[in-house]
Enzyme design. Structure first.
Site: not given
Length: 720
Positions: A688, A552, A693, A550
């Site tokens: 998030h 960001e 995540d 994951d």
């Protein structure tokens, strides 16, 4: 960017350059016909020279003079008359009819048909090709020429000398000078040599090669008339004095013979195959004779091929066909070898790239795995014999990349003593220093044998140190004797374990083994180098690593926004075995709405590493894993773009947990990560944030893989 403008006399200057080169290099090969042309060309005015070259450079052989608009030609009409007077051009004749009609616009054809008295026979609704066919079939050429403006056209004439000169220069049937333009516009690279040798030994070889190359070029247009003319040109062709001429003639005879075989003219096909005499021709001849019922003749020919084969491929075909048709064996060698191959279970996420899946399995079993195929062997050959190939005048013009001595199989004769010396170095274990010296001195220099960015020094060293020295020398010797025949078919993977080298040809379901691949496997086996086929059995593999990722970012645009955090979880056999995490400095401000969503602030990433500082670590963590993410294309797209910025490859099989959950667990209104975690009681305290995540998506992955694992178990029960 403003397009490059070529100098006014560009094509004329390069044609003159080509003429000078050919006269200097091939003086003994040129005949009176060619010398007469060059003398005639030099006697023309500059306008006529330029017009001739422009016509040579254009597609086709007939041209509308009204369309000639060239800045370097002052008087086009006078130049055209001069070319006609000297025999390099002429007006249209009946044999130009089928080429002339398509040059006219449809309106001109309709008007011409009416003026010729055929207005009632044509329809304005007809397409231009239909209209053109009607002209050729129904309207005499003289009548069409009078009413369709044939007087405004001009045709090239007596072009064979030009075509031969260009063939000597380029080594292929080129009928224009476009390669010069491609070179000078930066589209086409040329070699850096300054001295060149003739590619043909004598006039007989040059003319024979030119003749059969033209036949091969013409039959690319597949029509009955062209193949009929090609058959006559082959059977009445010049004597083949060299292996290269014989190879070209054999290729032409085989292709034309197959055309007539399909057309039912077996007698003409047989004549062509017998004339060609190549391994491919003899194979087609055996099959044809056997099909016609001449089994004794076919058997005798097979025995000749077994006793005196042209190549290992031919010997393999002959022994296989003989055994199946005359020895009582029901299946071919390729089929038998494929059936007896080792089965390798590969996770079905590797569909589409089975070699990578097998490589991962072999690494888990121990040792190193290299993607070898043909590239490894080409690199070895090119580095071993660099001086002989590229430092001894074996290139023949600036446009050549592969020495002609490899095409005509004379390399092993020209450099017999050097080859023997280097093979002795391989046998004595001294080849690695020799290769390293070449790499140090020639790194990056373009060539036609291998690409420098594909050079794997670790793989070369492992091959030279881990394969049997005598056997490896025999493979290299075979490449020296017939590089063209050995240029492909090598196994996909090289496995190095406990210092020993072995090779694996990977075959997935539905794949057939080609004869050249079987030949290479047999050659390696005969040389004492272990080589086998690995048959891929796709299914869920619990030992396969899945890396759930994951990220960001500063936004959703992968080519404009940047990564701020990466979290990754490695799953094997439904268990988390490792984790990887890092904040990343995006080198730009993080928008306020993204800060609000993720909680990652500019201050948090200010001292974090930039992406290139974590790229190696993350790639190592990925290993041979399958890339997993929720909405996988988002995460994968950002990461692949970051590696692209570093000019590095990022390629892994992908699995999307969102798609997987839709398929395996249908019926939910939403398949967002947060919604699924709530439904399946998966912890998601810090949504998030990348690692949180990723851990949650890993739980979804286990749900998906449990279904896949159950399906495999059910299949096993049914099979039992």
């Amino acid at each position: 960017m403003k397009p490059t403008t070529l100098p006014v006399y560009y094509y004329l200057d390069h044609f003159v350059e080509m003429l000078h080169f050919v006269e200097k290099t091939y003086g003994d090969i040129l005949t009176d016909e060619h010398r007469s042309f060059t003398a005639r060309f030099r006697s023309l005015s500059k306008d006529a020279q330029c017009l001739l070259i422009r016509m040579v450079n254009r597609r086709g052989a007939i041209f509308n003079r009204a369309l000639f608009k060239y800045p370097e030609i002052t008087d086009l009409d006078a130049a055209a008359r001069e070319l006609i007077d000297c025999g390099q051009a002429r007006g249209l004749r009946a044999e130009d009819y089928s080429a002339f009609v398509p040059c006219l616009p449809k309106a001109a054809l309709l008007d011409g048909a009416r003026a010729a008295g055929f207005g009632r026979d044509v329809r304005t609704s007809w397409s231009k090709p239909v209209l053109a066919d009607f002209f050729v079939a129904a309207i005499p050429f003289d009548l069409a020429a009078r009413h369709c403006g044939a007087g405004g056209f001009i045709a090239l004439d007596n072009t064979r000398p030009i075509e031969f000169l260009l063939y000597l220069y380029f080594g292929k049937t080129a009928d224009d000078l476009k390669n010069f333009a491609l070179r000078d516009l930066g589209v086409l690279r040329t070699n850096r040599e300054t001295s060149f040798s003739a590619r043909f030994a004598d006039a007989d070889e040059a003319h024979a090669c030119f003749h059969y190359s033209q036949v091969l070029d013409r039959i690319e247009v597949r029509s009955a008339n062209i193949f009929q003319a090609a058959a006559a040109a082959i059977l009445d062709g010049p004597i083949r004095t060299t292996e290269y001429a014989a190879d070209l003639a054999g290729r032409a005879a085989c292709q034309v013979g197959q055309f007539f075989e399909k057309q039912g003219d077996q007698d003409l096909a047989e004549r062509l195959y017998r004339f060609g005499g190549s391994g491919d021709c003899r194979e087609r001849l055996v099959r044809l004779l056997y099909a016609k019922g001449y089994k004794e003749t076919a058997e005798n020919l097979l025995r000749d091929m077994i006793d005196d084969p042209e190549s290992d491929d031919e010997h393999l075909f002959a022994t296989d066909f003989y055994a199946r048709k005359f020895g009582g064996r029901r299946t071919g060698l390729c089929t038998e070898l494929l059936r007896s191959a080792r089965t390798i279970v590969v996770d079905d996420m590797h569909r589409g790239n089975p070699e990578a899946g097998v490589a991962g399995v072999l690494r888990r079993q121990g040792g190193q795995v290299y993607f070898a195929e043909n590239t490894l062997w080409h690199t070895l050959f090119g580095l071993l014999f660099w001086d002989e190939l590229f430092e001894s005048g074996q290139l023949h013009s600036g446009f050549d990349w592969v020495p002609h001595c490899l095409r005509d199989r004379t390399f092993h004769r020209r450099f017999a003593s050097q080859i023997d010396h280097k093979l002795a170095e391989i046998r004595s274990g001294n080849a690695v220093p020799m290769i390293l010296r070449t790499v140090a001195a020639r790194w990056g220099r373009p060539n036609g044998i291998f690409a420098w960015d594909h050079v794997q020094m670790g793989a070369l060293r492992a091959l030279l140190e881990g394969a049997g020295a005598d056997g490896l020398a025999e493979i290299v010797r075979a490449m020296c004797e017939d590089f063209r025949g050995m240029r492909d078919g090598f196994p996909d993977l090289m496995h190095v374990r406990d210092g020993k080298v072995s090779f694996v040809e990977v075959k997935a379901e539905g794949d057939a083994i080609r004869r050249n691949q079987l030949t290479r496997l047999r050659q390696l086996e005969n040389a004492g180098i272990l080589a086998e086929i690995g048959r891929v059995d796709y299914r869920f593999d619990p030992e396969q690593d899945y890396v759930v990722v994951d990220i960001e970012t500063t936004g959703s645009w992968s080519s404009g926004d940047r990564i701020t955090e990466i979290g990754a979880v490695k799953v094997r056999n439904h268990q988390v075995v490792d984790e990887w995490h890092s904040l990343v400095n995006p080198q730009r401000p993080i928008p306020a709405k993204i800060v609000e969503l993720t909680g990652i602030t500019n201050q948090m990433v200010r001292d974090a590493p930039v992406f290139h500082e974590v790229a190696d670590s993350f790639m190592t963590f990925m290993g041979d894993g399958i890339f997993v993410a929720h909405n996988v294309n988002f995460d994968y797209g950002f990461l692949s773009f970051e590696y692209e910025r570093l000019e590095r490859r990022f390629r892994f099989p992908k699995l999307c947990t969102c798609v997987g959950m839709r398929r395996g667990y249908p019926g939910h209104k939403s398949y967002g990560l947060g919604k699924l975690c709530a439904i399946y009681d998966i912890e998601l305290e810090d949504h998030h944030r990348a690692l949180c995540d990723a851990r949650a998506a890993a739980r979804l992955l286990n749900l998906i893989n449990k279904k896949r694992d159950d399906a495999v178990s059910a299949e096993a029960v049914q099979a039992a």
